[in-house]
Design an enzyme around this catalytic site. Structure first.
Site, mmCIF file in Angstrom:
data_model
loop_
_atom_site.group_PDB
_atom_site.id
_atom_site.type_symbol
_atom_site.label_atom_id
_atom_site.label_comp_id
_atom_site.label_asym_id
_atom_site.label_seq_id
_atom_site.Cartn_x
_atom_site.Cartn_y
_atom_site.Cartn_z
ATOM 1 N N GLU A 56 44.924 16.299 6.803
ATOM 2 C CA GLU A 56 45.105 15.088 6.006
ATOM 3 C C GLU A 56 46.473 15.078 5.322
ATOM 4 O O GLU A 56 47.163 14.049 5.312
ATOM 5 C CB GLU A 56 44.006 14.993 4.937
ATOM 6 N N ALA A 110 34.326 30.321 38.060
ATOM 7 C CA ALA A 110 34.802 29.421 39.108
ATOM 8 C C ALA A 110 33.812 29.534 40.263
ATOM 9 O O ALA A 110 33.481 30.635 40.699
ATOM 10 C CB ALA A 110 36.201 29.822 39.565
ATOM 11 N N LEU A 117 43.111 41.545 33.700
ATOM 12 C CA LEU A 117 42.633 40.853 32.498
ATOM 13 C C LEU A 117 43.770 40.555 31.527
ATOM 14 O O LEU A 117 43.642 40.713 30.308
ATOM 15 C CB LEU A 117 41.519 41.657 31.808
#
Length: 386
Positions: free
Chosen positions: A58, A163, A213
């Site tokens: 904000e 996947a 990884l």
């Protein structure tokens, strides 16, 4: 994202949600939040929470309005999360909104913290500001699902990434590690890795695929750190095994295993090489993955874990209510081999009524593939003391 572009409220909130995503993961452990100022449906100023300790969405939006010469008193403020009404690292956003003279605030969802929920909206109403909430409410709640997990539990926020082919296969029957999805999806996965603190696989995936990884992004200047590699296995590998994680990343590799394995010479040799060993014994010879995820957060300050293991590990997380989000990249390919490994496996469920039901949270194109994001029908919430 399911919204009506002809509905000004939904269109403005959808833009605020897009902005909020820019703050992931830098806003952690705060929630990601976006905000826009609009007049007659036209967005005139924007902001989002850029990083923990920085001004909230904000205030960023109001600052953008000042730079552009936009009068907030003639605008409606749209914000994905209820403005805060308490002092933290930054002052209350409600006071900034009141001081700016904003006449109306549209909120996506209320603060999930029960000690402050509704307080910001009520403070704005007391100041004479019209407040409406619930616009794209479910989508805004999904935005801060990670924050709610950290708020109500001791563990990490966990995302399963898979996947698959159209017939639900994640590899050929040979077990050879081959790409299933397209190059665009590969880049999407790298972004998911970069936004994670750890990547988790099972012992079978470690032995079969010998994964690295690591994050491999096209732009080497992008700011990220390599995630930890977490392997869930009741059998530790030999310290001299020809595995990338042991050879190239021992200091960034961790095993969840049994107490018996943690006391072996193999565990001691792995520890000497820099590998972390965590004993997470559960009942009936199963590993207590949840306790390991709690330790990851408590001892190593991990907040988000990306699970890229096989179907058995994925199913174990789902059954244990540890899968906060499931992201499936569905490739337009059909393997048709029942011997090929399935996207989820390892469970006996002879009746369709025993299936685990999920909620579709997002659908989008990813190159040639379809990216589907699912969440549990009923997200499990527990108090920090439970």
């Amino acid at each position: 994202m399911n919204f009506c572009p002809s509905n000004p409220d939904e269109a403005c909130m959808a833009r605020a949600m897009e902005l909020a995503l820019r703050g992931k993961p830098s806003a952690r452990p705060n929630p990601c939040v976006g905000a826009v100022l609009a007049r007659d449906g036209a967005i005139l100023a924007e902001g989002w929470h850029t990083a923990c300790g920085q001004p909230h969405a904000e205030r960023e939006c109001l600052a953008d309005a000042r730079r552009k010469g936009v009068d907030p008193s003639a605008c409606v403020l749209y914000v994905t999360l209820e403005p805060c009404n308490h002092h933290g690292r930054t002052p209350p956003c409600t006071e900034a909104v009141i001081e700016a003279g904003v006449p109306e605030v549209v909120v996506g969802c209320l603060d999930p913290n029960p000690s402050v929920a509704g307080g910001g909206a009520e403070r704005l109403r007391q100041a004479g500001i019209r407040v409406r909430d619930g616009v794209l409410g479910q989508q805004c709640r999904d935005l801060i699902h990670d924050f709610r997990t950290w708020l109500f539990s001791r563990r990490t926020f966990n995302v399963i990434k898979m996947a698959q082919t159209l017939d639900g296969r994640i590899a050929g029957a040979s077990g050879k590690p081959e790409p299933v999805s397209c190059s665009d999806s590969f880049r999407e996965v790298q972004k998911m890795r970069a936004a994670s603190d750890a990547i988790m696989v099972g012992g079978e995936t470690l032995r079969r695929d010998n994964p690295r990884l690591t994050v491999r992004l096209d732009d080497p200047t992008e700011d990220f750190r390599q995630p930890l590699a977490v392997v869930v296995s009741s059998r530790l590998p030999a310290p001299d095994a020809n595995l990338f994680l042991l050879r190239d990343r021992p200091g960034q590799t961790l095993f969840f295993t049994t107490q018996a394995q943690a006391l072996t010479d193999t565990a001691r040799e792995l520890s000497d090489r820099g590998v972390r060993i965590m004993a997470v014994d559960g009942e009936a010879d199963a590993l207590d993955i949840e306790s390991g995820l709690e330790r990851l957060r408590r001892e190593l300050q991990c907040l988000t874990v990306l699970c890229e293991g096989g179907g058995r590990l994925a199913m174990s997380l789902v059954e244990a209510s540890l899968a906060d989000e499931i992201v499936l990249f569905v490739a337009p390919r059909i393997l048709g081999d029942t011997a090929a490994p399935a996207v989820f496996s390892g469970r006996s469920a002879p009746l369709m009524g025993q299936a685990v039901d999920l909620r579709l949270a997002d659908v989008r194109q990813s190159g040639l593939d379809l990216r589907l994001t699912y969440k549990a029908l009923e997200e499990r919430s527990c108090s920090p003391d439970s």
